[in-house]
Design an enzyme around this catalytic site. Structure first.
Site, PDB file in Angstrom:
ATOM      1  CE1 TYR A 198       0.555   1.836   4.212  1.00 54.46           C
ATOM      2  CE2 TYR A 198       0.694  -0.599   4.650  1.00 54.46           C
ATOM      3  CZ  TYR A 198       0.863   0.681   5.103  1.00 54.46           C
ATOM      4  OH  TYR A 198       1.438   0.960   6.125  1.00 54.46           O
ATOM      5  CB  CYS A 199       2.021   3.858  -1.743  1.00 56.30           C
ATOM      6  SG  CYS A 199       0.960   3.938  -3.116  1.00 56.30           S
ATOM      7  CB  THR A 200      -0.013   8.415  -0.556  1.00 55.15           C
ATOM      8  OG1 THR A 200       1.107   8.320   0.319  1.00 55.15           O
ATOM      9  CG2 THR A 200      -1.028   9.394  -0.130  1.00 55.15           C
TER      10      THR A 200
END
Length: 343
Positions: A198-200
Site C-alpha cells: 500500500y501507499c498514499t
C-alpha cells in the site's frame, strides 16, 4: 499563449480568499505510453489553467501523476476534459478526506523522466503488468492473513506518523531504496507468501507490484487507491479501520487524520505528536515533527542556529542565502542531527 504560472503564491492565495469559493483537493495517476511529453504537458497546462486548476503534475513517457486543487464549480468540466483523453477516461480520482482551499497555490506541470523515480534501468520490465488490486474489505482480510506480508511502500517520514496494523515499514528515504530491500528480505517467500502493498494513492504500489511480479513473486496484491481510497471505503461502508494515525500528504496540509491514534513523537521534546512542519529558516526548510510548545519556544525552527538566523532582518537572511544551494538536510526528512528525538 501562457504556458507557465505567472502569479506568486501570495497573489494566488489572495485571489482564492476574495473568490470565497470551495475547492476540491484531488490526486490521480495513470501509467500509459506518452510519446510526445512536451506537447501533452502544454495541452494539460492550457486546459487546466483555464479551469483555475492549481497543483503539482508530473508527465513522463510512462504516464502522469497529478496532485491538484480544482474549484468545486469547475469539477464537471475538469472531469470532462480528463474523459476526452483516451487513457484518462474514467481514471480513478482520489478526493482528499480533509479539504483545504489552499492546498496548492500554483499550477506546475513538469516533464520528468519518470512519474515515480525508481532507479531502474531494465528494458524488460513492463510497468503495466501490475498485481491484483483489492479494496478496503479484502485488504482488511489480508492484513489478518498469516500467509500475507503487508508492506508500506512509502518513506520513513510518512509511515512514522501513520501506517496499517501489522505492516512492515522499511526505514528508507526514497521509493527506489525500498525496492531492493523488500525483495532481499522476502526472497525466500516468492512462492508461498502473499505480498500485499500500500501507499498514499496507489501510484508507488502499482509500479512496485509490476516490479515484484517481474522479479518472480507469484502472489502480488496492492491496495487500490491507496490509503486515501481505503479511508473513503471504510467510512462509506462502515468497515473496521485498520490504519493507525495520520496519512502523510504532499501538499500544504502535510497530513490527513485517519484515526485518533498519535503514534509519533515531537522530534525536539519527545512528547506524542504527529504534526509535520518545515523549519521557518528558509535556508534550512527541514521537514520534521514539532509540537505546539516547541514551535512557540523555537520560533518554528528546528535548531537554535536556525532560530538565530530567522531573527535577523530579512535582507540579512537573503544575503546569507545568496549563492548557496538548499541544505541537504531538506531531503533528510527528519534525519538531521539537531533533532534529539528523531526516529
Amino acid at each position: 499563449m501562457q504556458l507557465y504560472n505567472t502569479l506568486s503564491a501570495k497573489e494566488r492565495e489572495k485571489l482564492i480568499e476574495e473568490a470565497g469559493k470551495d475547492r476540491l483537493t484531488i490526486s490521480f495517476y495513470q501509467y500509459a505510453h506518452i510519446k510526445n511529453t512536451s506537447i501533452f504537458r502544454n495541452h494539460m497546462f492550457l486546459a487546466w489553467d483555464a479551469l483555475e486548476v492549481l497543483g503539482r503534475i508530473y508527465v513522463a513517457k510512462e504516464g502522469i501523476n497529478a496532485q491538484l486543487s480544482v474549484p468545486a464549480e469547475n469539477f464537471n468540466s475538469f472531469k470532462e476534459h480528463l474523459d476526452s483523453i483516451s487513457f484518462l477516461e474514467n481514471v480513478r480520482l482520489n478526493i482528499a478526506i480533509e479539504q483545504d482551499n489552499k492546498s496548492f497555490l500554483k499550477l506546475k506541470v513538469k516533464v520528468r523522466e519518470k512519474i515515480v523515480a525508481d532507479g531502474l534501468n531494465d528494458s524488460t520490465f513492463d510497468v503495466t503488468n501490475k498485481g491484483i488490486h483489492v479494496g478496503a474489505e479484502k485488504f482488511n482480510e489480508l492484513i489478518e492473513d498469516p500467509n500475507a506480508v503487508v508492506v508500506d511502500m512509502r518513506n520513513h517520514y510518512e509511515s512514522e506518523i501513520g501506517h496499517f496494523k501489522n505492516a512492515v515499514t522499511p526505514d528508507v528515504d526514497t521509493f527506489r531504496d525500498s525496492l531492493d530491500i523488500i525483495e532481499a528480505d522476502l526472497s525466500q517467500h516468492k512462492e508461498d507468501k502473499k505480498l500485499v502493498m500500500y501507499c498514499t494513492g496507489g501510484i508507488r504500489c502499482e509500479k512496485a507490484s509490476a516490479y515484484y511480479k517481474h522479479k518472480g513473486f507469484k502472489q502480488v496484491y496492492q491496495l487500490e487507491g491507496g490509503i486515501i481510497e481505503y479511508t473513503r471505503q471504510v467510512r462509506e461502508k462502515e468497515l473496521e479501520n485498520k490504519f493507525l494515525g495520520k496519512n502523510f500528504v504532499f501538499d500544504h496540509r502535510r497530513g490527513e487524520r485517519i484515526s485518533e491514534d498519535v503514534i509519533a513523537n515531537c522530534h525536539q521534546c519527545g512528547k506524542p505528536c504527529d504534526t509535520h512542519v518545515n523549519c521557518a529558516n528558509e535556508a534550512c526548510h527541514l521537514l520534521f515533527i514539532q509540537c505546539e510548545e516547541c514551535a512557540a519556544a523555537m520560533d518554528n525552527c528546528c535548531s537554535d542556529e536556525c532560530k538565530e538566523v530567522k531573527a535577523l532582518p530579512f535582507d540579512e537572511q537573503k544575503r546569507l542565502r545568496k549563492g548557496k544551494h538548499a541544505s541537504n538536510k531538506i531531503f533528510k526528512k527528519g534525519r538531521s542531527e539537531v533533532l534529539k528525538f528523531k526516529k
